[in-house]
Design an enzyme around this catalytic site. Structure first.
Site, short mmCIF file in Angstrom:
data_model
loop_
_atom_site.label_atom_id
_atom_site.label_comp_id
_atom_site.label_asym_id
_atom_site.label_seq_id
_atom_site.Cartn_x
_atom_site.Cartn_y
_atom_site.Cartn_z
N GLU A 85 0.82 -1.22 0.00
CA GLU A 85 0.00 0.00 0.00
C GLU A 85 0.86 1.27 0.00
O GLU A 85 1.74 1.44 0.85
CB GLU A 85 -0.92 0.00 1.22
CG GLU A 85 -1.88 1.18 1.19
CD GLU A 85 -2.86 1.17 2.37
OE1 GLU A 85 -3.24 0.08 2.82
OE2 GLU A 85 -3.22 2.27 2.82
N LYS A 283 -7.21 -0.83 11.39
CA LYS A 283 -6.62 -1.24 10.11
C LYS A 283 -5.34 -0.45 9.87
O LYS A 283 -4.33 -0.99 9.40
CB LYS A 283 -7.64 -1.02 8.98
CG LYS A 283 -7.24 -1.58 7.63
CD LYS A 283 -6.40 -0.64 6.80
CE LYS A 283 -6.14 -1.23 5.42
NZ LYS A 283 -5.25 -0.36 4.61
N ASP A 299 3.36 -14.95 11.08
CA ASP A 299 2.04 -15.25 10.54
C ASP A 299 1.10 -14.06 10.77
O ASP A 299 0.57 -13.88 11.87
CB ASP A 299 1.53 -16.51 11.26
CG ASP A 299 0.16 -16.95 10.81
OD1 ASP A 299 -0.55 -16.15 10.17
OD2 ASP A 299 -0.21 -18.10 11.10
N HIS A 396 -1.46 10.02 0.28
CA HIS A 396 -1.85 8.85 -0.53
C HIS A 396 -1.71 9.16 -2.01
O HIS A 396 -1.20 8.35 -2.78
CB HIS A 396 -3.31 8.50 -0.25
CG HIS A 396 -3.45 7.50 0.84
ND1 HIS A 396 -4.53 6.68 0.97
CD2 HIS A 396 -2.63 7.17 1.85
CE1 HIS A 396 -4.39 5.91 2.01
NE2 HIS A 396 -3.24 6.19 2.57
C1 MEV Z 1 -5.39 3.43 5.24
O1 MEV Z 1 -4.77 2.27 4.81
C2 MEV Z 1 -5.39 3.53 6.75
C3 MEV Z 1 -6.17 4.68 7.35
O2 MEV Z 1 -7.51 4.67 6.85
C4 MEV Z 1 -6.15 4.52 8.83
C5 MEV Z 1 -7.04 5.48 9.59
O3 MEV Z 1 -8.04 5.94 9.03
O4 MEV Z 1 -6.72 5.71 10.78
C6 MEV Z 1 -5.60 6.01 6.94
#
Ligand code: MEV
Length: 453
Positions: A85, A283, A299, A396
């Site tokens: 990513e 995430k 793992d 991003h």
């Molecule tokens: C993107 O991979 C992860 C985020 O969405 C985490 C978050 O929103 O805290 C930027």
């Protein structure tokens, strides 16, 4: 429409590719060439990789990156990360640098207990089973001596065995919940071997125990398997700083440091309140955690599964991190179970996993838990910092633009021009394509104009 086949696993690699390209690929020659192209040039290395799973026909490449400047418990690390990513590694590196100048990351191990379960059905009186349990326990410990010798020599082994009665939820269902110390190994094979032996020993115990009727002798071992939920294999990582040290960052956003710290803490609290936000927030933590877990041959599915269960431990899914601003001090903490290994499994087999552990200075499993938790916290810090200031898209899209330019075959000159142009424009695939097309057209026109007639 799928094409079924018997005995695919018995074909050799070339035959597997041949079968696949014959039945599935649009351009079978190109596909075969591509599968061949991603093989490792060293046949010995490729043989090792082939051995990781079944039916391997090629290798799937992911970027192997380094996030430098991680100061963790006063030791500096350059951390290997494997992730596809955009901007994850850049974000981790930027957070590492930010905290390098503010005392770095602190981490401490709260426990290293791993767990396994033997699930069985027994058609007798639960109280009688409880009375028999001390004898069962003795047999299980002594009867698994041969499997545990090496681990005991390293300081580990079986720590405890509990008998749990679940007959209120499922008729005749009991469980042995077993705690282990597996030292520097993740311990899955060790734990599963011990549990399977426990199953055989329990059957033996019941057949030999005097005074049981036929139904009681017939214990049914349903399954023996480790639990990936290890809430007591726990690490805590944190950063702290006087809020005044956010001055520069806050000023660049037209805020004051106290307001920025307060907004950060609010964003984390939202993830503690609301599962929809908590999922995305966590995430972001796993973006960092998984990348190091993968780079070190551990793992990541086990780590993820455990982390998400832990995030729901009070009955609601919540943020794994917690932030406070008290008496002018900003403190941000991550508490997470991480059952990691630095010996055994893929750690010794995968050439780059081995190299990652070398880069990290041959950490113990506890050191690795501290490193991984710190990277998770750094990643979370970077994401929340972006979200409450510039928004996430700026970082991003910078990386996304590079991916789009590569996809469209942009030259270095075109890439540089596009990166300049898109500083103030919204990046999208079609906008980048239009930009390149108009440049290429303009350049063609200027060449044809200047061509002599
Ligand atoms: C993107 O991979 C992860 C985020 O969405 C985490 C978050 O929103 O805290 C930027």
């Amino acid at each position: 429409m799928s094409k079924a086949i018997d005995g695919f696993s018995k074909l050799n690699k070339q035959q597997k590719i041949g079968w696949l390209t014959e039945h599935y690929s649009g351009d079978s020659e190109a596909a075969a060439r591509e599968f061949a192209q991603w093989q490792h040039p060293d046949t010995q290395v490729q043989k090792v990789i082939d051995g990781f799973t079944e039916n391997t026909i090629s290798n799937y490449t992911l970027p192997y990156s380094i996030a430098p400047n991680f100061l963790i418990n006063s030791k500096l690390y350059a951390v290997p990360m494997v992730i596809e990513e955009s901007s994850v590694v850049a974000a981790a590196s930027s957070a590492a640098k930010f905290w390098l100048e503010r005392g770095g990351f602190h981490a401490e191990i709260a426990g290293t207990v791993k767990l396994g379960q033997l699930h069985f059905r027994w058609m007798g009186d639960p109280e009688r089973l409880q009375r028999m349990f001390p004898e069962i326990r003795t047999l299980l410990m002594s009867g698994s001596d041969d499997i545990t010798t090496n681990m005991r020599r390293r300081g580990g082994g079986i720590r405890d065995i509990e008998l749990l009665d679940f007959t209120h939820a499922e008729p005749f269902y009991f469980q042995l919940r077993v705690s282990f110390e597996t030292c520097d190994s993740m311990g899955a094979n060790f734990i599963n071997s011990v549990l399977e032996r426990f199953g055989a020993l329990l059957e033996q115990f019941m057949t030999e125990y005097p005074g049981l009727d036929d139904a009681e002798r017939d214990v049914d071992i349903v399954m023996a398997i480790l639990s990936n939920y290890t809430p007591e294999c726990l690490v805590r990582a944190w950063v702290e700083t006087p809020i005044a040290s956010f001055d520069d960052l806050a000023r660049s956003q037209g805020m004051d440091a106290a307001a920025l710290a307060d907004r950060f803490a609010t964003a984390v609290r939202i993830a503690e309140i609301d599962p929809y936000r908590a999922t995305t927030h966590n995430k972001g933590i796993f973006n960092g955690i998984d990348a190091v877990v993968l780079a070190t041959g551990n793992d990541f599915r086990a780590i993820e599964a455990c982390g998400h269960t832990y995030a729901s431990r009070d009955g609601q899914y919540r943020s794994l991190s917690h932030c406070t601003v008290e008496n002018g001090v900003f403190r941000f903490e991550l508490r997470i179970p991480l059952a990691l290994g630095t010996v055994g499994g893929l750690t010794a087999l995968h050439p780059l996993a081995k190299r990652s552990l070398e880069i990290l200075g041959h950490p113990s499993s506890c050191d690795l838990m501290c490193i991984v938790a710190s990277v998770g916290l750094a990643q979370n810090f970077a994401a929340v910092r972006s979200l409450i200031t510039t928004g996430i898209q700026q970082g991003h899209m910078k990386m996304h633009l590079i991916n789009i330019l590569n996809h469209l075959g942009a030259s270095e000159e075109e890439s540089a021009a596009a990166q300049y142009f898109f500083q103030k424009q919204t990046v999208s695939f079609s906008a980048v394509r239009a930009f390149l097309e108009s440049r290429r057209l303009a350049s063609e026109e200027s060449t044809s104009v200047s061509r002599p007639v």
